[in-house]
Write a protein that holds these residues in place. Sequence first.
Motif, mmCIF file in Angstrom:
data_model
loop_
_atom_site.group_PDB
_atom_site.id
_atom_site.type_symbol
_atom_site.label_atom_id
_atom_site.label_comp_id
_atom_site.label_asym_id
_atom_site.label_seq_id
_atom_site.Cartn_x
_atom_site.Cartn_y
_atom_site.Cartn_z
ATOM 1 N N LEU A 116 0.771 -1.168 -0.029
ATOM 2 C CA LEU A 116 -0.179 -0.140 -0.018
ATOM 3 C C LEU A 116 0.919 1.285 0.112
ATOM 4 O O LEU A 116 0.403 2.304 -0.638
ATOM 5 C CB LEU A 116 -1.027 -0.043 1.177
ATOM 6 N N PRO A 117 1.998 1.485 0.880
ATOM 7 C CA PRO A 117 2.756 2.552 0.641
ATOM 8 C C PRO A 117 3.244 3.023 -0.648
ATOM 9 O O PRO A 117 3.178 4.128 -1.199
ATOM 10 C CB PRO A 117 3.893 2.521 1.631
ATOM 11 N N THR A 120 0.384 4.094 -3.219
ATOM 12 C CA THR A 120 -0.131 5.506 -2.630
ATOM 13 C C THR A 120 0.963 6.420 -3.443
ATOM 14 O O THR A 120 0.701 7.471 -4.095
ATOM 15 C CB THR A 120 -0.157 5.468 -1.019
ATOM 16 N N ARG A 124 -0.500 9.112 -6.374
ATOM 17 C CA ARG A 124 -0.678 10.389 -5.826
ATOM 18 C C ARG A 124 -1.231 11.632 -6.840
ATOM 19 O O ARG A 124 -0.779 11.423 -8.231
ATOM 20 C CB ARG A 124 0.510 11.000 -5.086
ATOM 21 N N PRO A 125 -2.267 12.423 -6.736
ATOM 22 C CA PRO A 125 -2.916 12.894 -5.525
ATOM 23 C C PRO A 125 -4.112 12.003 -5.357
ATOM 24 O O PRO A 125 -4.646 12.221 -4.121
ATOM 25 C CB PRO A 125 -2.975 14.361 -5.655
ATOM 26 N N SER A 128 -5.401 7.944 -1.415
ATOM 27 C CA SER A 128 -5.245 8.710 0.144
ATOM 28 C C SER A 128 -5.121 7.289 1.092
ATOM 29 O O SER A 128 -6.019 6.442 1.401
ATOM 30 C CB SER A 128 -6.290 9.375 0.561
ATOM 31 N N TYR A 129 -3.903 7.189 1.601
ATOM 32 C CA TYR A 129 -3.706 6.080 2.647
ATOM 33 C C TYR A 129 -3.277 6.757 3.952
ATOM 34 O O TYR A 129 -2.425 7.356 4.208
ATOM 35 C CB TYR A 129 -2.614 5.425 1.930
ATOM 36 N N GLU A 130 -4.303 6.420 4.978
ATOM 37 C CA GLU A 130 -4.059 6.960 6.517
ATOM 38 C C GLU A 130 -3.933 5.647 7.146
ATOM 39 O O GLU A 130 -5.154 5.274 7.684
ATOM 40 C CB GLU A 130 -4.938 7.955 6.903
ATOM 41 N N PRO A 131 -2.791 4.898 7.562
ATOM 42 C CA PRO A 131 -2.999 3.804 8.296
ATOM 43 C C PRO A 131 -3.548 3.845 9.683
ATOM 44 O O PRO A 131 -4.146 2.961 10.339
ATOM 45 C CB PRO A 131 -1.571 3.033 8.416
ATOM 46 N N LEU A 133 -6.130 5.602 10.523
ATOM 47 C CA LEU A 133 -7.701 5.536 10.381
ATOM 48 C C LEU A 133 -8.098 4.595 9.726
ATOM 49 O O LEU A 133 -9.280 3.939 10.119
ATOM 50 C CB LEU A 133 -7.881 6.610 9.614
ATOM 51 N N PRO A 135 -7.288 0.893 7.246
ATOM 52 C CA PRO A 135 -6.191 -0.200 6.535
ATOM 53 C C PRO A 135 -6.167 -0.132 5.191
ATOM 54 O O PRO A 135 -5.152 -0.841 4.447
ATOM 55 C CB PRO A 135 -6.638 -1.559 7.119
#
Lengths: 157, 421
Positions: A116-117, A120, A124-125, A128-131, A133, A135
């Motif tokens: 996933l990183p 992402t 971009r953009p 949106s990956y916010e681990p 918040l 998975p």
Amino acid sequence: MDAASDVALDILITNVACVFRTRCHLKLRKIALEGANVIYKRDVGKVLMKLRKPRITATIWSSGKIICTEKQVKKKLNLVPDLARSLQELGFRVIFTDFKVVNILAVCNMPFEIRLPEFTKNNRPHASYEPELHPAVCYPTKSLRAALQVFQQGVSQ
Amino acid sequence: MPGGGRCPDCGSAELVDDSHYSQSQLVCSDCGCVVTEGVLTTTFSDEGNLREVTYSRSTGENEQVSRSQQRGLRRVRDLCRVLQLPSTFEDTAVAYYQQAYRHSGIRAARLQKKEVLVGCCVLITCRQHNWPLTMGTICALLYADLEVFSGTYMQIVKLLGLDVPSLCLADLVKTYCSSFKLFQASPSVPAKYVEDKEKMLSRTLQLVELADETWLVTGRHPLPVITAATFLAWQSLQPSERLTCSLARFCKLANVDLPCPASSRLQELLAVLLRMAEQLAWLQVLRLDKRSVVKHIGDLLQHRHTLVRKAFRDGTAELEAGEKQQQGWGKSPGQGKEEAATSSLDRPEGKRPASPALLLPPCMLKPPKRICPPPPISTVTGDEDISDSEIEQYLRTPQEVRDFQKAQAARQAAIGVSNPP
């Protein structure tokens, strides 16, 4: 993935959310007292009705607006009028109108895992990956008018 | 100066307009005589543009900053100072707050949301400058709910059209590890538990990189992984004295909260290290377990890339290889076996090596959830023949026959009474 080793991917529809109106005022207290499989949320002003066959969860407001969420959709969505019929049996003069499918949730399993990183960074953009918040990576697509959620197992919703 | 007027006293033509408080007067500049004076009161039509205008109709509302916005801007600056951020960060965060406040949805939002917006602007600024700051820290400082924070954060990123980079794991490791109170002896931290900061940081970084490579970090909250890695790094630097210390005690000593998933991350990391240890010949004979492998973490990390490649195999490559092998065996079974034997040249003959584990995310390695089987469809119709062994259950006993006849008679009598002829 090689073009020669193409794997057929199945997109399974898991949930369908739809809306319809009954064109009449619904007495939530009566539905809560006389209806079967109902939960009355008085503070919010709605009744939840859960049917087993088909597996539908309906949110009923007193204005007559009803939101249905059907799980494990295998056949055509033709069983929502059963809900209107059950309200009719309670004594309401229900007219089934303004039916509209609002949201469809489908799942597709990829035959590979996804980092996933890196995914992402490469997308971009939009991605949106916010681990902290959630998975999964959120990937809204304007062309398809859909929002994808990509998990590391290769499951896309 | 009006033309044509003369002072009645001295005849001078030097008349000036002067006002005595709110009353306008025409005064001679030579002798001071008041030639004419205006009226004290004015009519509504006379005032014209001099009339008072309400604040909502004036342009002051657009030019001035409202009280709640001023309070929000002050909170942004205070938060930046508490977090000891550079002054450029403060200006950027203030600019984002002002930009967000121009949207009507934010201006009309509740105070709770505006309070959380302060944290969102600071977080976005830090992320854009690769300053490691977690949402948990900001929520703790603002006493905010993470759900409200996440909703506001996603809304602001979409509204302002910002490109917010992901949290940098290496920087977060350095910042988080620096907060551990283990680098100086104190009454609560015995001397045997004190550790050098640089050594612990470098080993923790290597362990976090290993966890990232083996699918333990993707899709998960980073802090529990970092906590588990820091604990292992600290233990491995002096294992003889620190193996008896548990993760909970370690966090208490370091004055850090223990996140709930940290213990399961620790077990996963130890399982990975054990798999890697099986590839080293001098560790195979020791029959290591999850406690004793900690002593050899230094060696394992030195050769981690090679050991991970040897200890684990790629999941998808294995599936394709398995399909090809099956196809090959279908055609010629003998050749397939020979190929499988010659592929493992570095293994001694006669010994079947343990197959490497699949390098997959832990959620894929766990057995799938058992689906409740649907109830079997009943084919009983009621017309089946009754077997001899069961027939007696359907026959009434003499007592039951007598009771049934009495009940029938009573029912007939009741019907006869209710319906008189």
